[in-house]
Scaffold this motif. Structure first.
Motif, short mmCIF file in Angstrom:
data_model
loop_
_atom_site.label_atom_id
_atom_site.label_comp_id
_atom_site.label_asym_id
_atom_site.label_seq_id
_atom_site.Cartn_x
_atom_site.Cartn_y
_atom_site.Cartn_z
N ARG A 1 2.40 8.48 3.03
CA ARG A 1 1.97 9.50 4.01
C ARG A 1 2.65 9.29 5.35
NH1 ARG A 1 -4.30 8.81 2.07
NH2 ARG A 1 -4.15 10.16 0.23
N GLU A 2 2.75 8.02 5.77
CA GLU A 2 3.38 7.72 7.07
C GLU A 2 4.83 8.19 7.10
OE1 GLU A 2 0.89 3.57 8.03
OE2 GLU A 2 2.98 3.47 7.36
N GLN B 1 -0.65 6.34 -7.87
CA GLN B 1 -0.37 6.27 -6.43
C GLN B 1 0.29 7.56 -5.95
OE1 GLN B 1 1.72 2.57 -6.85
NE2 GLN B 1 0.08 1.37 -5.93
N VAL C 1 0.36 4.27 -1.05
CA VAL C 1 -0.26 5.55 -0.69
C VAL C 1 -0.20 5.77 0.82
CG1 VAL C 1 -2.45 6.82 -0.66
CG2 VAL C 1 -1.73 5.61 -2.75
N THR C 2 -0.62 4.76 1.58
CA THR C 2 -0.60 4.89 3.04
C THR C 2 0.82 5.05 3.57
OG1 THR C 2 -2.61 3.57 3.22
CG2 THR C 2 -1.26 3.74 5.19
N ARG C 3 1.73 4.22 3.06
CA ARG C 3 3.11 4.28 3.56
C ARG C 3 3.77 5.61 3.19
NH1 ARG C 3 5.70 3.10 7.82
NH2 ARG C 3 7.82 2.27 7.61
N ALA D 1 -1.45 10.01 -3.14
CA ALA D 1 -0.82 10.17 -1.82
C ALA D 1 -0.76 11.63 -1.39
CB ALA D 1 0.58 9.57 -1.82
N ASP E 1 0.86 -1.19 0.00
CA ASP E 1 0.00 0.00 0.00
C ASP E 1 0.89 1.24 0.00
OD1 ASP E 1 -1.73 2.08 0.44
OD2 ASP E 1 -2.74 1.18 2.17
#
Ligand SMILES: [Mg+2]
Ligand SMILES: [Mg+2]
Lengths: 254, 254
Positions: free
Chosen positions: B121-122, B153, B117-119, B157, B115
């Motif tokens: 941002r993190e 992606q 997109v999530t990573r 993001a 994933d």
């Protein structure tokens, strides 16, 4: 169970100095990832030249270009290289192709893999000689790290595995009981005041103590891949004088 | 949009030769992971010495010991280093700590992250100056690889990103439209008969063509971390003569 020293030092000189001290007590000499990035493949060549009778393990932690990176390390003198378990299958397959070409082996490092049991089985199918159940230096420093979880994953996977992360004189018996093929010790050896004594203390009494058979074969069985010849990496080892085992042959495919 | 050349060669000499040809047309000079493992940090030092006005990017692909590995590369002359997105947060935080100490930056390479997109941002929250939306060399060779997925992606993001994997003259306009801060070209440059011409052709007309402002500041904003000072990495760039941009200052924290 074999003993592997992880040399997490950052100069070839420091690695050679450490290897000279601990070689009589270990089976596998690992050049840590930071050492390889700091010094390059010449460090691998230097360690193998100084210890031709040991298995030299280049902790490449390859994430891409599997065949290229593995080929560089095998050409430089490595017997085993690591690919990350988080890498794609094609990267692992590429590294295994290079290993097959050189008659050497690929170890898959499961650091950062969420489901280590499933991935351990998958990469063994792809041709890894063993997997490394591994908690990294950063992870070990986090709260909640537990060696027991790693050992449990190794037992559950039922494939050949090494254990790295938290191996010490206090834990090595549990590592052996869990069925690890290899115990990897880093700081417990290189951080000790007397690394040779620390390595000697870690050597498991049931593995390679003097008095064992004068010659024997040690094999790592890679599970047969459906589309590939079964690969069995072996080396012959002899015990010389009062010294713990010295392997006199390098990895070969049976 | 900046242009980054990924030097996936395996000797310092080949890297210096390639860098000399393409430097006038690129903003960021990347030492590829196999090059670093083959030659060590001396390759980083050699490239930075030859091109002090360029951003030197050491593609460490760090998976563990984040602070140590990043510190080695920054000390050797790197301006940016990569940590893998599949690494634990503590490894990324360690590398960011080293970057802060040196006034340099960490890029998180999302190769192998499910994933992205999530990573993305993190890790931006953790202090990465940008993320690399990246399909590896092995992945690009697999059936089904699509640059469009990577670009999508990146857009989704909504954090600063570079794009690596499939950048060519045919695709670079779409990379720019997707909002990438940096386009990374490897084989499209080093695999060309005339790497300088290939790099020149890739340079986006709207980015750094001659005729732009004679001096300007280029900043990469790392989103403010709740427990950390906001980090903004900037460098001043000037256009000299008819040459495309040459950056005259290295990264600094505002
Ligand atoms: Mg290691
Ligand atoms: Mg790269």
């Amino acid at each position: 169970m074999k003993l592997q020293v992880a040399m997490d030092v950052v100069t070839t000189d420091a690695a050679l100095e450490l290897a000279a001290k601990v070689a009589p007590y270990v089976d596998i000499i690992e050049l840590g990832t930071p050492l390889i990035k700091a010094e390059g493949m010449r460090a691998v060549t230097a360690v193998k030249a100084a210890h031709p009778d040991k298995t030299v393990f280049a902790d490449l932690k390859t994430m891409d270009a599997g065949e290229l990176e593995a080929d560089l390390a095998f050409t430089a003198g490595a017997d085993l290289v690591t690919v990350l378990g988080t890498a794609g299958d094609s990267t692992i397959i590429g590294a295994v192709a290079a290993a097959t070409k050189h008659g050497k082996g690929v170890v898959v490092d499961l650091i950062g893999v969420a489901d280590k049991v499933t991935r351990a089985r998958e990469v063994t199918e792809l041709g890894a000689v063993f997997v490394e159940m591994h908690a990294g230096l950063d992870e070990q420093a986090e709260p909640g790290f537990s060696l027991a979880t790693l050992l449990n994953q190794g037992e559950t996977a039922r494939v050949p595995f090494s254990l790295a992360g938290g191996v010490s004189v206090a834990t090595i018996a549990s590592v052996q009981r869990a069925g690890a093929r290899v115990a990897v010790a880093g700081g417990a050896i290189y951080g000790a005041e007397d690394p040779a004594a620390a390595a000697a203390a870690l050597r498991s009494p049931s593995s390679d103590a003097p008095g064992g058979p004068p010659s024997r074969q040690f094999c790592l069985n890679a599970k047969k891949h459906p589309r590939r010849k079964a690969r069995v990496l072996c080396r012959v080892e002899r015990v010389r004088g009062g010294q713990p085992s010295s392997s006199l042959a390098s990895w070969s495919t049976e």
